[in-house]
Design a protein around this motif. Sequence first.
Motif, short mmCIF file in Angstrom:
data_model
loop_
_atom_site.label_atom_id
_atom_site.label_comp_id
_atom_site.label_asym_id
_atom_site.label_seq_id
_atom_site.Cartn_x
_atom_site.Cartn_y
_atom_site.Cartn_z
N ASP A 165 1.44 -3.56 16.82
CA ASP A 165 0.31 -2.70 16.48
C ASP A 165 -0.71 -2.81 17.61
N GLU A 172 3.47 1.50 9.54
CA GLU A 172 2.48 0.45 9.84
C GLU A 172 1.40 0.36 8.76
N GLN A 173 1.41 1.33 7.82
CA GLN A 173 0.37 1.30 6.80
C GLN A 173 0.92 0.96 5.42
N ARG A 185 0.86 -1.16 0.00
CA ARG A 185 0.00 0.00 0.00
C ARG A 185 0.91 1.22 0.00
N SER A 215 2.01 4.23 1.28
CA SER A 215 1.92 5.12 2.43
C SER A 215 3.31 5.21 3.02
N LEU A 228 -1.10 -4.20 3.64
CA LEU A 228 -2.37 -4.70 4.16
C LEU A 228 -2.29 -6.21 4.15
#
Lengths: 481, 271
Positions: A391, A357-358, A351, A353, A361
Amino acid sequence: MIEKRRGAMRLAACDAAARERGLSPGMTLADARARVPDVVAVQADVAADRVWLDAIADACDRFTPLVMVEPPDGLVLDMTGCLHRYDDEPALLVEVDAAMRRWASVARAAMAATPEGARALARFQMLPAPDEASALRRLPVAALELDSENHAGLRRAGFRTLCDLADRPMAPLAARFGGDLVDRLRRILGEGDSRLVPRRMPPALAVERRFAEPIATAEAALGVIGDLAAEVQAMLETRGRGGRRFVARLYRSDGHVTTLAIDSSRPLRDAQGIARLFVERVGSLNDPLDPGFGYDMIRLAVPRDEPLAVAQLALEGGATGKGADGEDIAALVDRLSTRVGARRVRRFVPRDSHLPEQTALALPAIEAPAPAPWPAPEPGEPPLRPLHMFDPPQPVEVIAAVPDGPPQRFRWRRTLHEVVYAEGPERIAAEWWRRAPGDHGLTRDYYRVEDGRGRRFWLFRHGLYGSERTDPRWYVHGLFA
Amino acid sequence: MNNMIDSLRLLRRRLALVETRDRATRGTAGSVPVGHGAIDHALGGGLMRGRLHELLAPADDAGAASGFAAVLARLIGGDIMWVVDEALWRREGRLHPAGLAAIGLDPARLIIVLLPDVSAVLRAAVDGLRCSTLGSVVIALPGDPRALDLTASRRLALAAEAGGVTALMLRLGGKPLPSAAQSRWQVASAPSLPLAGASPGHPAWTLELLRQRGRPDGGRWCVEWDSEQARLHDRDRAAATIADGAALPRTVVSLSPGRSAARAGASRRIA
């Protein structure tokens, strides 16, 4: 049955015996008690009624795929094209009636060309009639189900049956009683346009099997699903498609319906594969399949399908080749997803970003898109991103030489770690463009650190010292190999 | 009498046939060299494919344990199924694909299976091991779960042999238990060789070969992972060369991969 309506306890429904003794729905409970002192009143449960109606609607799937629920107590079945199984319409009505009796319900069934007509006939027909049109015209005006004021108005004007209304010009009626009356009348008489909203979309493909003698074991039911899967395979092959979702519905003779669904990560057509997934699905049920008095019908539907080219047989042996090397893994993913649930079997999808942590996915593998390439690591560099990530990040107590410098020692999970080597900071700003104006979020300063025993951690300071925070907190966000 | 001897001979011949066939189907597995001479020698050529290998690690060293499993999975190649106990996943953090990519493992080749308890993990692992298109199955378990007995590990080992898929069983805080594993390792993180500016270097581990089937066990190495060449090397030897280099008063020539060895040698001679 009682319920509270307009400030008083009123009867919501009553049984035949109560009706005989002069009670009727709408009466207050006090009145009812006065007339019949030993009346048994039960609180009405609207939600339970709705569940019961839905269960019956499920069971009615066996007559037609198009079932519409009319709360609180009606079902509309569109029998168009479904009559070939019965001798004629009365035979079907007899069967519906018998089925309802078996499922411990009392129902009034009627057939008409339009749903509104059938509804009016089922609810308000008093006398038999030679044909549908005259039956409809003989209905009382109550069948229009207008509000009490208009209804009383109609009665006062001398209208008793729909026949009286239908022969009049519509415009004065609409002017006097509202356009609603005309609409309803035209629909009941089959002159207006009426729509049905079925509970379920009819599937792309469905096959079913009915049994004269209900089958009473789960194994036999699975065997039948296997046979149906073979039929589905043949049909899908001629259409050049494969199913992504298969739903088996087991209709028990007492009206209970069990629904089993399986999903597959790729279009599937192979009957053995489908049958195997259903076996897995049954194995994963919390309470085992209960055939009770036996299943009298089983239907296998394919609600979702996708194009799938016809597989060519290998020249030798006649079996299809192993094909692309992912094929076997897809079967494994399907099997596991069916058994343990799709959200437990995942694949990583990148993803875009910059928040660490992003960047990825973990999607259910059954739905994940085709694998995308991942950014290659810098050659010669040690790993800059951790292997394990927490997380949410876990708070740690850190001692640093200067408030905006690297950490010197930290305490995490009740263990003190001396930092031997540290690299940083790698500064990652918050996504201020996604935040409310004026709120910029806190910047994170990441450090790669190694302790005396060689364990490597990824720590960050949340908030820049001085400009954003006077007392920034520290977190451990990941573990390196 | 003659008849009996004949039938005995026939039986022997049949048995021999069965045995060779059995060996033929099992012997195809082969082994994967890890690139570290001493370890490959101790393993008799490398890590055996299609077997169960156990990796024990301290409970507080999850990064090192997963890192070593990932490195072995990278060496074995193919698609990887990573079966994890859900409580462990929550406690030790989830796998981060960017970190996997950084040690040379393509995250797109990974299937993660998260399961609520150990017996479900073992069952899913057996399913995965039977799927011969996979390269390896990593089974991450906490400590010494009760569901993991000799029968369970034998089941895993048999499934691994049947499918030709290598099973890497990771146990955080686990003690050596009787099992059907081909090899058993104790893994812990080791201090890395720091890079410029005293920053932490490449992944490094202390490995101990606790036992292996059919070969002498024992051996302790300190290794470092080289993700570009995809091999493990000896950390101490690398440290020694760096120390040597530091001791000699000469200009430091950085050894970029593009530069030929001859030129590097020449520069050393001049110095």
